[in-house]
Scaffold this active site. Structure first.
Site, PDB file in Angstrom:
ATOM      1  N   PRO A  43       0.829  -1.213   0.000  1.00 21.78           N
ATOM      2  CA  PRO A  43       0.000   0.000   0.000  1.00 21.78           C
ATOM      3  C   PRO A  43       0.862   1.261   0.000  1.00 21.78           C
ATOM      4  O   PRO A  43       0.482   2.284  -0.568  1.00 21.78           O
ATOM      5  CB  PRO A  43      -0.802  -0.118   1.306  1.00 21.78           C
ATOM      6  N   ASP A 248      39.041 -46.153   6.897  1.00 24.07           N
ATOM      7  CA  ASP A 248      38.541 -47.383   7.498  1.00 24.07           C
ATOM      8  C   ASP A 248      37.622 -47.078   8.672  1.00 24.07           C
ATOM      9  O   ASP A 248      37.303 -45.927   8.949  1.00 24.07           O
ATOM     10  CB  ASP A 248      39.686 -48.334   7.870  1.00 24.07           C
ATOM     11  N   LYS A 270      38.397 -52.967   8.079  1.00 20.20           N
ATOM     12  CA  LYS A 270      39.171 -53.196   9.293  1.00 20.20           C
ATOM     13  C   LYS A 270      38.328 -53.221  10.553  1.00 20.20           C
ATOM     14  O   LYS A 270      38.543 -52.444  11.460  1.00 20.20           O
ATOM     15  CB  LYS A 270      40.275 -52.125   9.476  1.00 20.20           C
ATOM     16  N   GLY A 301      42.967 -43.734  11.913  1.00 15.95           N
ATOM     17  CA  GLY A 301      42.539 -43.282  13.230  1.00 15.95           C
ATOM     18  C   GLY A 301      43.775 -43.001  14.079  1.00 15.95           C
ATOM     19  O   GLY A 301      44.799 -43.668  13.941  1.00 15.95           O
ATOM     20  N   GLY A 302      43.687 -42.002  14.952  1.00 10.63           N
ATOM     21  CA  GLY A 302      44.794 -41.720  15.869  1.00 10.63           C
ATOM     22  C   GLY A 302      46.044 -41.300  15.137  1.00 10.63           C
ATOM     23  O   GLY A 302      46.009 -40.428  14.273  1.00 10.63           O
ATOM     24  N   ASP A 303      47.149 -41.941  15.473  1.00  8.76           N
ATOM     25  CA  ASP A 303      48.431 -41.658  14.826  1.00  8.76           C
ATOM     26  C   ASP A 303      48.796 -42.844  13.931  1.00  8.76           C
ATOM     27  O   ASP A 303      48.656 -43.986  14.349  1.00  8.76           O
ATOM     28  CB  ASP A 303      49.503 -41.469  15.902  1.00  8.76           C
ATOM     29  N   ILE A 306      51.279 -45.465  15.394  1.00  8.59           N
ATOM     30  CA  ILE A 306      51.032 -46.162  16.661  1.00  8.59           C
ATOM     31  C   ILE A 306      49.945 -47.202  16.418  1.00  8.59           C
ATOM     32  O   ILE A 306      48.776 -46.847  16.201  1.00  8.59           O
ATOM     33  CB  ILE A 306      50.657 -45.175  17.782  1.00  8.59           C
ATOM     34  N   THR A 331      47.128 -39.654  19.181  1.00  9.17           N
ATOM     35  CA  THR A 331      46.846 -41.068  19.382  1.00  9.17           C
ATOM     36  C   THR A 331      45.754 -41.262  20.451  1.00  9.17           C
ATOM     37  O   THR A 331      45.537 -40.373  21.291  1.00  9.17           O
ATOM     38  CB  THR A 331      48.143 -41.823  19.751  1.00  9.17           C
ATOM     39  N   ALA A 332      45.072 -42.394  20.366  1.00  4.25           N
ATOM     40  CA  ALA A 332      43.940 -42.639  21.271  1.00  4.25           C
ATOM     41  C   ALA A 332      44.342 -42.441  22.735  1.00  4.25           C
ATOM     42  O   ALA A 332      43.572 -41.874  23.520  1.00  4.25           O
ATOM     43  CB  ALA A 332      43.395 -44.045  21.048  1.00  4.25           C
ATOM     44  N   MET A 383      43.297 -51.989  21.839  1.00  3.02           N
ATOM     45  CA  MET A 383      42.677 -53.239  21.373  1.00  3.02           C
ATOM     46  C   MET A 383      42.564 -54.268  22.495  1.00  3.02           C
ATOM     47  O   MET A 383      42.777 -55.459  22.266  1.00  3.02           O
ATOM     48  CB  MET A 383      43.495 -53.836  20.206  1.00  3.02           C
ATOM     49  N   GLY A 412      36.433 -42.661  23.025  1.00  2.05           N
ATOM     50  CA  GLY A 412      36.988 -41.441  23.602  1.00  2.05           C
ATOM     51  C   GLY A 412      36.981 -40.264  22.657  1.00  2.05           C
ATOM     52  O   GLY A 412      37.190 -40.418  21.464  1.00  2.05           O
TER      53      GLY A 412
END
Ligand code: SAH
Length: 475
Positions: A43, A248, A270, A301-303, A306, A331-332, A383, A412
């Site tokens: 308007p 993996d 894996k 995963g991790g390093d 290792i 690493t974990a 593991m 973790g």
């Protein structure tokens, strides 16, 4: 993903803005910058918006909105402060399959307008899916401050050479390498310094000298224990550069998602005792892909060094003289310990830490137990879940105190991070009562006790306190 990001050509098309105030003016401005012919319907329409619409080849209709206003329109933006009108516009547009955006009412939109960083022809769009425009705006401000204005000019220059480069370097991978070199090298620097002609000359020179030399390489990258924030800058850079990604089970999908979107992804599995692709095949696949001239990312995963079989994967590459880089990851043991309030060493409790594999072979674990039972030593088992009973039993049998604290950390650093604490004597029974999900890490030693003191934020009293006194800047 709630919305599919699309960049739409509106140049020469009819777009409608319902509303006549400053918000409508701002939206109309964006449409006009993209070349649309804008018609304002309300308007009352402010003078500035009237002028803008007329100059764009659109019109002004100073009256209430009706369905007919949408004739021939490709997009309509409702920018009124009347929710009934906004709803009416949205419904009318949707019944005609016309794109509709309603300011501040995401539920009425079929399209949303992102925050943009405009370095035309380079445009970066940021959206929070209508959930937090403020956050999108803050992010945009961050990008604004890190992307030099000259990126627009660089994009322009590169655009002019596109066809020439395509003819001279027909192979896709080589062409991409060429552009990456140009965009990260002296040509880009010259553009940033405002020396367009020099940049253009150098680009031409580079193109003349460009040789088709396919040369693959491999990046063996540690992706850390789970939290994507624990990636290194180097990991992220190579993840975004790779042509092929071998990943993996241990690498979280959120991390794999950070790799280049158009890369080829190969899952090499894996899971415990269910190796999707045998290690030898992974090793030779790395060699094969690199020889094809690809940049291959092996994400671990991790390093990678290792318990990551990184050494084995590199041996084949070294033999074939294929260039590679190894990027360490958290690493974990380090990730899980930090996120659980368990320092792995401590002046009073542990002067050394040892990483040990608890992997079972033929249901046995052949470890130098005598060396693992010294009191002032932290032992981290990777593991080890399946062999937890054996670990606890053997450590006690070889002389470690049955009351020695032990922690089992599940997934973790991820949102499912969970810590179970017990003693060598009672841990197997404790774990048997729980549903534990892989991967898990086991930490044995006096340092586990420190968790009580250091992870204070997880204790029940503290929860009560933080609930009672909200921090000042809670929104
Ligand atoms: N290279 C990896 C280890 C691979 S071996 C690293 O440096 O971390 C696989 C084992 O690592 C798992 O069985 C588990 O014991 C441990 N692990 C890996 N990620 C983990 C996580 N987020 N939480 C707990 N344990 C983890």
């Amino acid at each position: 993903m709630d919305y599919l990001p699309l960049f739409t050509r509106v140049s020469g098309s009819h777009c409608i803005v319902v509303g006549g105030g400053t918000v409508a003016l701002r939206k109309a401005g964006a449409l006009v910058r993209a070349g649309a012919r804008v018609t304002a319907v309300a308007p009352e329409v402010c003078d500035e918006l009237k002028a803008l619409c007329r100059d764009s080849g659109g019109a002004v209709r100073e009256r209430a909105f009706t369905d007919d206003d949408l004739d021939q329109a490709m997009l309509v933006i409702a920018a009124t402060d009347d929710t009934d009108v906004n709803r009416e516009v949205s419904e009318a547009a949707q019944s005609r399959q016309i794109l509709v955006n309603v300011v501040d009412q995401p539920e009425l939109c079929t399209v949303i307008l992102p925050s943009i960083v405009d370095r035309s022809p380079l445009i970066i769009a940021v959206s929070s899916g209508g959930r937090s425009p403020v956050l999108a705006r803050l992010l945009r401000a961050k990008l604004e401050s890190t992307i030099p204005a000259s990126y627009g000019k660089l994009t322009e220059l590169v655009g002019q050479f596109r066809d020439q480069v395509r003819k001279r370097i027909p192979d896709f991978n080589q062409r991409r390498d060429f552009w990456e070199r140009i965009l990260q090298g002296p040509v880009a620097e010259l553009m940033f310094a405002g020396r367009r002609d020099a940049a253009s000359d150098m680009l031409e020179e580079e193109l003349r000298d460009a040789r088709p030399t396919p040369r693959g390489e491999v990046y063996l990258v540690g992706a850390g224990p789970g939290d994507p924030d624990l990636l290194t800058f180097k990991a992220l850079r190579l993840m975004q550069k790779a042509d092929v990604v071998l990943h993996d089970r241990l690498v979280a999908p959120q991390i794999v998602d950070l790799c280049r979107k158009d890369a080829e992804y190969i899952y090499v599995g894996k899971a415990r005792s269910n190796h999707t692709m045998p290690q030898d095949d992974i090793n030779s696949l790395l060699v094969k892909l690199a020889k094809e001239g690809k940049r291959v990312l092996r994400l671990k995963g991790g390093d990678p060094f290792i318990f990551g079989r990184g050494g084995e994967e590199l041996a084949g590459l070294a033999e074939e003289r294929i260039p590679f880089q190894v990027v360490p990851g958290i690493t974990a043991a380090a990730g899980c310990a930090s996120y659980s309030g368990i320092p792995l060493t401590h002046r009073d409790y542990a002067q050394s830490v040892r990483f040990v594999t608890g992997h079972l072979k033929d249901n046995t674990m052949n470890l130098p137990w005598q060396e693992l039972v010294h009191k002032q030593q932290t032992i981290v088992f990777y593991m080890g879940l399946q062999g937890l009973d054996i670990i606890c039993r053997e450590m006690i049998a070889h002389g470690r105190e049955p009351e020695t604290p032990i922690a089992l950390i599940q997934q973790g650093t991820t949102p499912n991070h969970k810590v179970l604490v017990g003693t060598l004597a009672n841990m197997p029974a404790l774990v048997a009562q729980e549903e534990v999900a892989a991967p898990t890490l086991i930490i044995v030693g006096e340092v586990v006790k420190l968790r009580e003191q250091l992870a204070w934020y997880e204790t029940p009293q503290q929860e009560a306190i933080s609930k009672a006194t909200p921090t000042q800047d809670t929104p």
